[in-house]
Design an enzyme around this catalytic site. Structure first.
Site, PDB file in Angstrom:
ATOM      1  N   ALA A  58      44.021  64.750  38.541  1.00 58.72           N
ATOM      2  CA  ALA A  58      44.012  64.944  40.726  1.00 58.72           C
ATOM      3  C   ALA A  58      42.989  64.538  40.861  1.00 58.72           C
ATOM      4  O   ALA A  58      42.478  64.789  41.602  1.00 58.72           O
ATOM      5  CB  ALA A  58      44.389  66.394  40.102  1.00 58.72           C
ATOM      6  N   GLY A  59      43.018  63.150  40.658  1.00 57.29           N
ATOM      7  CA  GLY A  59      42.633  62.135  41.885  1.00 57.29           C
ATOM      8  C   GLY A  59      42.646  61.049  42.057  1.00 57.29           C
ATOM      9  O   GLY A  59      44.470  62.018  43.064  1.00 57.29           O
ATOM     10  N   TYR A  86      42.437  39.855  35.622  1.00 53.65           N
ATOM     11  CA  TYR A  86      42.775  41.315  36.642  1.00 53.65           C
ATOM     12  C   TYR A  86      42.093  42.349  35.341  1.00 53.65           C
ATOM     13  O   TYR A  86      41.850  42.382  34.237  1.00 53.65           O
ATOM     14  CB  TYR A  86      43.831  41.638  36.724  1.00 53.65           C
ATOM     15  CG  TYR A  86      44.727  42.981  37.767  1.00 53.65           C
ATOM     16  CD1 TYR A  86      45.578  43.396  37.057  1.00 53.65           C
ATOM     17  CD2 TYR A  86      43.853  42.930  39.080  1.00 53.65           C
ATOM     18  CE1 TYR A  86      46.087  44.501  37.567  1.00 53.65           C
ATOM     19  CE2 TYR A  86      44.469  43.692  39.603  1.00 53.65           C
ATOM     20  CZ  TYR A  86      45.314  44.615  39.062  1.00 53.65           C
ATOM     21  OH  TYR A  86      46.393  45.514  39.944  1.00 53.65           O
ATOM     22  N   LYS A  99      42.072  41.162  43.694  1.00 54.17           N
ATOM     23  CA  LYS A  99      43.490  42.441  44.349  1.00 54.17           C
ATOM     24  C   LYS A  99      43.845  40.993  45.202  1.00 54.17           C
ATOM     25  O   LYS A  99      45.133  40.923  45.614  1.00 54.17           O
ATOM     26  CB  LYS A  99      43.027  43.394  45.222  1.00 54.17           C
ATOM     27  CG  LYS A  99      42.931  44.567  44.141  1.00 54.17           C
ATOM     28  CD  LYS A  99      43.664  45.037  43.256  1.00 54.17           C
ATOM     29  CE  LYS A  99      43.693  46.564  42.312  1.00 54.17           C
ATOM     30  NZ  LYS A  99      45.166  46.824  41.881  1.00 54.17           N
ATOM     31  N   ASN A 106      49.809  48.868  39.631  1.00 54.22           N
ATOM     32  CA  ASN A 106      50.037  48.750  41.053  1.00 54.22           C
ATOM     33  C   ASN A 106      50.312  47.162  41.360  1.00 54.22           C
ATOM     34  O   ASN A 106      51.406  46.225  42.263  1.00 54.22           O
ATOM     35  CB  ASN A 106      49.384  49.484  42.303  1.00 54.22           C
ATOM     36  CG  ASN A 106      48.335  49.050  41.316  1.00 54.22           C
ATOM     37  OD1 ASN A 106      47.432  48.392  41.088  1.00 54.22           O
ATOM     38  ND2 ASN A 106      46.924  50.232  41.819  1.00 54.22           N
ATOM     39  N   ASP A 156      45.598  52.955  45.248  1.00 57.50           N
ATOM     40  CA  ASP A 156      45.599  53.131  44.232  1.00 57.50           C
ATOM     41  C   ASP A 156      46.079  54.262  44.698  1.00 57.50           C
ATOM     42  O   ASP A 156      46.395  54.857  43.732  1.00 57.50           O
ATOM     43  CB  ASP A 156      44.168  53.936  43.889  1.00 57.50           C
ATOM     44  CG  ASP A 156      43.128  52.645  43.146  1.00 57.50           C
ATOM     45  OD1 ASP A 156      42.075  52.392  44.555  1.00 57.50           O
ATOM     46  OD2 ASP A 156      43.085  51.181  42.741  1.00 57.50           O
ATOM     47  N   ALA A 173      44.453  58.486  42.461  1.00 52.01           N
ATOM     48  CA  ALA A 173      45.771  57.809  41.891  1.00 52.01           C
ATOM     49  C   ALA A 173      46.612  58.898  41.428  1.00 52.01           C
ATOM     50  O   ALA A 173      48.172  59.465  41.320  1.00 52.01           O
ATOM     51  CB  ALA A 173      45.379  56.990  40.689  1.00 52.01           C
ATOM     52  N   ASN A 176      42.654  53.053  33.659  1.00 49.53           N
ATOM     53  CA  ASN A 176      42.718  51.883  33.093  1.00 49.53           C
ATOM     54  C   ASN A 176      40.774  51.668  33.114  1.00 49.53           C
ATOM     55  O   ASN A 176      39.820  52.214  33.631  1.00 49.53           O
ATOM     56  CB  ASN A 176      43.216  50.225  34.099  1.00 49.53           C
ATOM     57  CG  ASN A 176      44.258  50.649  34.267  1.00 49.53           C
ATOM     58  OD1 ASN A 176      44.534  50.435  33.189  1.00 49.53           O
ATOM     59  ND2 ASN A 176      44.903  50.076  35.802  1.00 49.53           N
ATOM     60  N   GLU A 209      40.427  49.503  48.182  1.00 51.41           N
ATOM     61  CA  GLU A 209      41.125  49.390  47.490  1.00 51.41           C
ATOM     62  C   GLU A 209      39.168  50.310  46.477  1.00 51.41           C
ATOM     63  O   GLU A 209      38.661  49.783  46.519  1.00 51.41           O
ATOM     64  CB  GLU A 209      41.039  47.801  46.280  1.00 51.41           C
ATOM     65  CG  GLU A 209      41.199  48.288  45.274  1.00 51.41           C
ATOM     66  CD  GLU A 209      42.670  48.434  44.607  1.00 51.41           C
ATOM     67  OE1 GLU A 209      43.487  48.485  45.366  1.00 51.41           O
ATOM     68  OE2 GLU A 209      42.946  48.770  43.281  1.00 51.41           O
ATOM     69  N   ASP A 210      40.514  51.359  45.665  1.00 53.91           N
ATOM     70  CA  ASP A 210      39.070  52.056  44.757  1.00 53.91           C
ATOM     71  C   ASP A 210      37.849  52.442  45.125  1.00 53.91           C
ATOM     72  O   ASP A 210      36.534  52.190  45.222  1.00 53.91           O
ATOM     73  CB  ASP A 210      38.107  50.693  43.458  1.00 53.91           C
ATOM     74  CG  ASP A 210      39.354  49.740  42.549  1.00 53.91           C
ATOM     75  OD1 ASP A 210      39.317  49.357  41.569  1.00 53.91           O
ATOM     76  OD2 ASP A 210      40.550  50.645  43.072  1.00 53.91           O
TER      77      ASP A 210
END
Ligand SMILES: NC(=O)c1ccc[n+]([C@@H]2O[C@H](COP(=O)([O-])OP(=O)(O)OC[C@H]3O[C@@H](n4cnc5c(N)ncnc54)[C@H](O)[C@@H]3O)[C@@H](O)[C@H]2O)c1
Ligand SMILES: O=C(O)C[C@H](O)C(=O)O
Ligand SMILES: [Mg+2]
Length: 573
Positions: free
Chosen positions: A302-303, A102, A174, A467, A269, A305, A421, A245-246
């Site tokens: 401010a994306g 991970y 994940k 998370n 996210d 996440a 990350n 995810e992502d």
């Protein structure tokens, strides 16, 4: 609790077919009787090993591989050969091996996917094959009881951006964490990549790139392709959880809002990160003996996440401290590429999904703006005097010594969460933040970091605010109760249960969140809290008594142990 060793499984495969099937292969773990029944006596060396002995052998093989990416490749091969051994090994070395399968190591595996590729894993739905999507989908799912789909279009992998078809690597990672930390049966989970092309020119220039070598599809064609997949999930597996995810900044929240009340969907996210950060902050304000609503919170980035965190903290302030939405919103100051997100930036620099957190123009903002009317992080810290600083910007080192020391001037215990990350993108190394604040900072990071030394000589354990400490439990609690949707109240219930397990609640000098070595227990408790909430609020599709929830969850968990196999000529059961 029923464990696999007490289970008997009827299996129709034999010979090479069972030896090469990762779900059924036991290697030297096949008993003498099983070897006779499945035609394996001549296919295996004499000795019958226990799973424990196989784990010792596999761990030795892992240790001789020194580089993390080599360990990652070895573990990928082990998973391709024998699920029980793979998860059995990980379970025995949880804290050491999660950073290998991970974040941070999986980022390198994904970025080099086309060069590390040896065997496919998961479902590859590629844009040019849109017409045959249902056939391709059913090839892998027909007749199976699928509880979980983890899907990525790979536009925003971790903090390394667009990775094209390599995004399958985040879905499989994940999904593996769901099995490892919440006990999802891996045969009931499907990892999916939506290969809609890539804008990563390095990949497009790479002659060995194995994905669709085309610029990323966007707009109506993209939406149609994604929707086709989602409708297949809803049609064929209506009780499954669909984990996004992502996805990219322009799609993550939009897709969550589009499907949120139509199926049990979850964006990790946004919602997973928001929940784990709410738990970490709840723990931190416990240490400072303050309240969430006492905080002044700067979110840097401010994306997907950053907005997920802001909304979850805002909802937490409203639910826990009973503030209105308008009053709770005033606690937040968001920054993005153009600095503080404020009215005078103009709509061209403010994305529609950020609008609810745009600051009205304060005098200080205009007074300290640069020639482009932008106010940077240091200025915001000087004027706002934040008690909390959260980073999800992908900008390594953005929290400079000057920023951190400025923050520490105005608050006794700066709460600093550099969450980007993989590790190399962290906004500030926790040891620096610790030193620059004389050991006063309350810290949590997105990837694992070693403990810091405090001025009094004590070690300060850095909580991993990732998370993965909560999404497996959130998802399992929802799927095991067949919740029709993942509600905000279920998520807050999970976050509050996680916060209640914080080591800092017992010892203020201890970590803000439980250690990843406890992640299975933590996610179990989160799953219980989510299941209780789902049943209480009527979102569940099962009618369990509250007192039975724990046992029901426990008995449904997949444990990495060998079941006893009986050969079945009639077909796999
Ligand atoms: N710890 C966790 O559990 C967790 C969860 C999700 C995401 N993350 C990490 O958070 C980071 C962002 O992820 P995301 O999915 O939100 O990506 P994203 O692309 O949606 O958001 C990144 C945001 O940072 C902004 N940004 C870029 N450069 C900036 C700068 N110089 N100053 C201020 N803002 C800047 C971008 O404009 C964007 O809004 C990644 O590193 C990701 O790995 C961590
Ligand atoms: O993948 C992780 O480690 C957490 C998070 O989902 C991220 O995108 O960084
Ligand atoms: Mg992610």
């Amino acid at each position: 609790m029923s464990t696999a060793t007490s289970k008997v499984m009827r299996v129709a495969l034999r010979g090479d077919s069972i030896l090469t099937h990762p779900r059924f292969n036991k290697g030297t773990g096949f008993s003498t009787a099983e070897r006779k029944a499945f035609g394996l006596t001549g296919r295996l060396p004499f000795c019958v090993n226990t799973l424990e002995e196989q784990c010792v052998r596999a761990y030795d093989q892992l240790l001789v591989r020194e580089e993390p990416i080599r360990k990652n490749s070895f573990l990928q091969s082990l998973k391709d050969q024998n699920w029980v051994l793979y998860y059995g090994l990980l379970t025995r070395h949880l804290k050491e091996l999660i950073p290998i399968i991970y974040t941070p190591t999986q980022a390198d595996a994904i970025a080099n996917y086309s060069h590390l590729f040896r065997r496919s894993e998961g479902m590859y739905l590629t844009f040019p094959n849109e017409e045959t999507m249902e056939r391709d989908f059913l090839e892998q799912t027909k007749g199976r009881d699928i509880q979980l789909f983890v899907v990525s279009d790979a536009e925003a992998i971790l903090g390394i951006g667009d990775q094209g078809v390599g995004g399958i690597g985040i879905a499989t990672a994940k999904s593996a964490i769901y099995t490892l930390l919440a006990g999802i049966d891996p045969s009931k989970a499907v990892s999916v990549t939506l290969d809609v092309g890539t804008d990563n020119q390095g990949l497009l220039n790479d002659p060995l790139y194995v994905g669709w070598p085309n610029k990323r599809i966007r707009g109506a064609a993209y939406d149609r392709f994604v929707d086709k997949f989602v409708q297949l999930v809803r049609k064929h597996h209506p009780h499954s959880l669909l984990h996004f995810e992502d996805f990219g900044i322009g799609n993550a929240k939009r897709l969550l809002d589009l499907y949120h009340d139509k199926h049990a969907v979850f964006n990790d996210d946004i919602q997973g990160t928001g929940a784990v950060t709410l738990a970490a902050l709840t723990s931190a304000v416990g240490v400072t003996k303050s309240k969430l609503s006492d905080q002044r919170i700067v979110v840097y980035g401010a994306g997907t996440a950053g907005l997920g965190i802001t909304r979850q903290l805002r909802d937490g302030i409203m639910a826990i401290d009973r503030l209105s939405e308008a009053d709770a919103n005033k606690k937040f100051f968001l920054l993005d590429r153009f600095g503080l997100i404020k009215q005078s930036l103009g709509s061209s620099k403010i994305r529609p999904d950020v609008r609810e957190f745009v600051r009205p123009d304060a005098e200080w903002a205009d007074a300290s703006a640069n020639e482009r009317g932008e106010v940077g992080l240091l200025e915001v810290v000087k004027k706002v005097k934040p008690t909390v600083l959260v980073g999800c910007s992908t900008q390594a080192g953005a929290f400079t010594e000057e920023v951190v020391k400025e923050m520490a001037k105005h608050t006794e215990r700066p709460i600093i969460f550099p969450l980007s990350n993989p590790s190399r993108l962290v906004e500030v190394h926790p040891s620096d933040a610790n030193d620059w604040t004389g050991g006063k900072a309350l810290l949590a990071t997105g990837s694992p970091f070693p403990p810091c030394k405090q001025p009094n000589g004590k070690e300060y354990v850095i909580a991993e605010c990732n998370n993965a400490l909560i999404y497996p439990g959130l998802g399992y609690g929802a799927m095991i109760t067949q919740a029709s949707i993942m509600t905000d109240t279920m998520i807050i219930a999970g976050a509050r249960r996680l916060a209640s397990l914080s080591p800092a609640l017992k010892d203020p000098d201890n970590a803000l969140l439980p250690d990843f070595s406890e992640a299975k227990h933590v996610n179990f408790e989160v799953a219980v809290a989510v299941a209780e909430q789902a049943i209480t609020e009527g979102s569940a599709g099962v009618e369990w008594r509250k007192e039975d929830i724990r046992e029901k969850i426990r008995e449904n968990m997949w444990i990495p142990e060998y079941a006893k196999f009986v050969y079945d000529e009639r077909g796999e059961k």
